[in-house]
Design a protein around this motif. Structure first.
Motif, PDB file in Angstrom:
ATOM      1  N   TYR A   9      -1.542   0.833  -5.477  1.00 42.13           N
ATOM      2  CA  TYR A   9      -1.539   1.790  -6.670  1.00 42.13           C
ATOM      3  C   TYR A   9      -0.116   1.067  -7.531  1.00 42.13           C
ATOM      4  O   TYR A   9       0.757   0.971  -6.890  1.00 42.13           O
ATOM      5  CB  TYR A   9      -1.304   3.078  -6.324  1.00 42.13           C
ATOM      6  CG  TYR A   9      -2.484   3.705  -5.825  1.00 42.13           C
ATOM      7  CD1 TYR A   9      -3.843   4.000  -6.227  1.00 42.13           C
ATOM      8  CD2 TYR A   9      -2.525   3.848  -4.217  1.00 42.13           C
ATOM      9  CE1 TYR A   9      -4.840   4.473  -5.747  1.00 42.13           C
ATOM     10  CE2 TYR A   9      -3.602   4.350  -3.557  1.00 42.13           C
ATOM     11  CZ  TYR A   9      -4.728   4.733  -4.211  1.00 42.13           C
ATOM     12  OH  TYR A   9      -5.814   4.985  -3.742  1.00 42.13           O
ATOM     13  N   THR A  10      -0.581   1.088  -8.765  1.00 44.94           N
ATOM     14  CA  THR A  10       0.475   0.790  -9.895  1.00 44.94           C
ATOM     15  C   THR A  10       0.205   1.974 -10.824  1.00 44.94           C
ATOM     16  O   THR A  10      -0.660   2.547 -10.868  1.00 44.94           O
ATOM     17  CB  THR A  10       0.025  -0.525 -10.476  1.00 44.94           C
ATOM     18  OG1 THR A  10      -1.330  -0.700 -10.980  1.00 44.94           O
ATOM     19  CG2 THR A  10       0.185  -1.716  -9.448  1.00 44.94           C
ATOM     20  N   ILE A  41      -2.040  -0.612  11.217  1.00 48.80           N
ATOM     21  CA  ILE A  41      -2.917   0.623  11.458  1.00 48.80           C
ATOM     22  C   ILE A  41      -2.360   1.833  11.017  1.00 48.80           C
ATOM     23  O   ILE A  41      -3.213   2.652  10.586  1.00 48.80           O
ATOM     24  CB  ILE A  41      -3.240   0.456  13.028  1.00 48.80           C
ATOM     25  CG1 ILE A  41      -4.234  -0.815  13.370  1.00 48.80           C
ATOM     26  CG2 ILE A  41      -4.039   1.774  13.561  1.00 48.80           C
ATOM     27  CD1 ILE A  41      -4.042  -1.131  15.073  1.00 48.80           C
ATOM     28  N   GLU A  42      -1.136   2.159  11.215  1.00 51.73           N
ATOM     29  CA  GLU A  42      -0.430   3.474  10.760  1.00 51.73           C
ATOM     30  C   GLU A  42      -0.716   3.693   9.234  1.00 51.73           C
ATOM     31  O   GLU A  42      -0.920   4.349   8.675  1.00 51.73           O
ATOM     32  CB  GLU A  42       0.872   3.610  11.313  1.00 51.73           C
ATOM     33  CG  GLU A  42       0.906   3.508  12.817  1.00 51.73           C
ATOM     34  CD  GLU A  42       2.663   3.434  13.290  1.00 51.73           C
ATOM     35  OE1 GLU A  42       3.357   3.291  12.411  1.00 51.73           O
ATOM     36  OE2 GLU A  42       2.794   3.214  14.453  1.00 51.73           O
ATOM     37  N   SER A  43      -0.407   2.289   8.647  1.00 49.25           N
ATOM     38  CA  SER A  43      -0.260   2.171   7.291  1.00 49.25           C
ATOM     39  C   SER A  43      -1.864   2.655   6.571  1.00 49.25           C
ATOM     40  O   SER A  43      -1.925   3.227   5.809  1.00 49.25           O
ATOM     41  CB  SER A  43      -0.085   0.844   6.396  1.00 49.25           C
ATOM     42  OG  SER A  43       1.162   0.505   7.077  1.00 49.25           O
ATOM     43  N   ARG A 100       0.707  -1.109   0.061  1.00 59.84           N
ATOM     44  CA  ARG A 100       0.006   0.068   0.034  1.00 59.84           C
ATOM     45  C   ARG A 100       0.761   1.338  -0.216  1.00 59.84           C
ATOM     46  O   ARG A 100       0.499   2.247  -0.320  1.00 59.84           O
ATOM     47  CB  ARG A 100      -0.985   0.182   1.230  1.00 59.84           C
ATOM     48  CG  ARG A 100      -2.011  -1.069   1.108  1.00 59.84           C
ATOM     49  CD  ARG A 100      -2.814  -1.051   2.248  1.00 59.84           C
ATOM     50  NE  ARG A 100      -1.914  -1.356   3.446  1.00 59.84           N
ATOM     51  CZ  ARG A 100      -2.267  -1.552   4.872  1.00 59.84           C
ATOM     52  NH1 ARG A 100      -3.734  -1.523   4.930  1.00 59.84           N
ATOM     53  NH2 ARG A 100      -1.474  -1.761   5.625  1.00 59.84           N
ATOM     54  N   THR A 101       1.918   1.036   0.205  1.00 58.14           N
ATOM     55  CA  THR A 101       2.969   2.349   0.337  1.00 58.14           C
ATOM     56  C   THR A 101       3.637   2.475  -0.990  1.00 58.14           C
ATOM     57  O   THR A 101       4.160   1.527  -1.602  1.00 58.14           O
ATOM     58  CB  THR A 101       4.045   2.203   1.023  1.00 58.14           C
ATOM     59  OG1 THR A 101       4.840   1.063   0.947  1.00 58.14           O
ATOM     60  CG2 THR A 101       3.513   2.073   2.793  1.00 58.14           C
ATOM     61  N   GLY A 102       3.506   3.863  -1.714  1.00 59.84           N
ATOM     62  CA  GLY A 102       4.014   3.907  -3.008  1.00 59.84           C
ATOM     63  C   GLY A 102       2.997   3.630  -4.060  1.00 59.84           C
ATOM     64  O   GLY A 102       2.235   3.038  -4.068  1.00 59.84           O
TER      65      GLY A 102
END
Length: 81
Positions: free
Chosen positions: A47-48, A73-75, A9-11
């Motif tokens: 995301y891609t 949870i932070e993500s 989920r990051t980037g």
């Protein structure tokens, strides 16, 4: 398989460089964070990149083990920003 707790989920990811395991996570067949499959629930979006320069969002899932982890949870908070 990616290292444990690698959160897709990051980037924004290049779809041409993603391994098979990452595609399983994007399609919701495995936890987006750890690749596990126990108790999958909605877990936000990953995301891609699209060829036109935009981003494609994928509704991903997260397992019960990662859902209880403070980093997961932070993500989730980062997803809405």
């Amino acid at each position: 398989m990616a290292a444990p707790h690698t959160d897709l989920r990051t980037g924004t990811h290049d779809p041409l460089c993603l391994p098979y395991e990452s595609w399983r996570r994007l399609y919701g067949l495995a936890c987006v964070r750890c690749g596990g499959g126990r108790g999958l629930r909605p877990g936000g979006h990953a995301y891609t990149q699209h060829l036109d320069g935009g981003r494609l969002g994928w509704a991903v899932r997260i397992c019960a083990d990662c859902e209880d982890c403070p980093k997961a949870i932070e993500s989730k908070g980062e997803l809405t920003q």
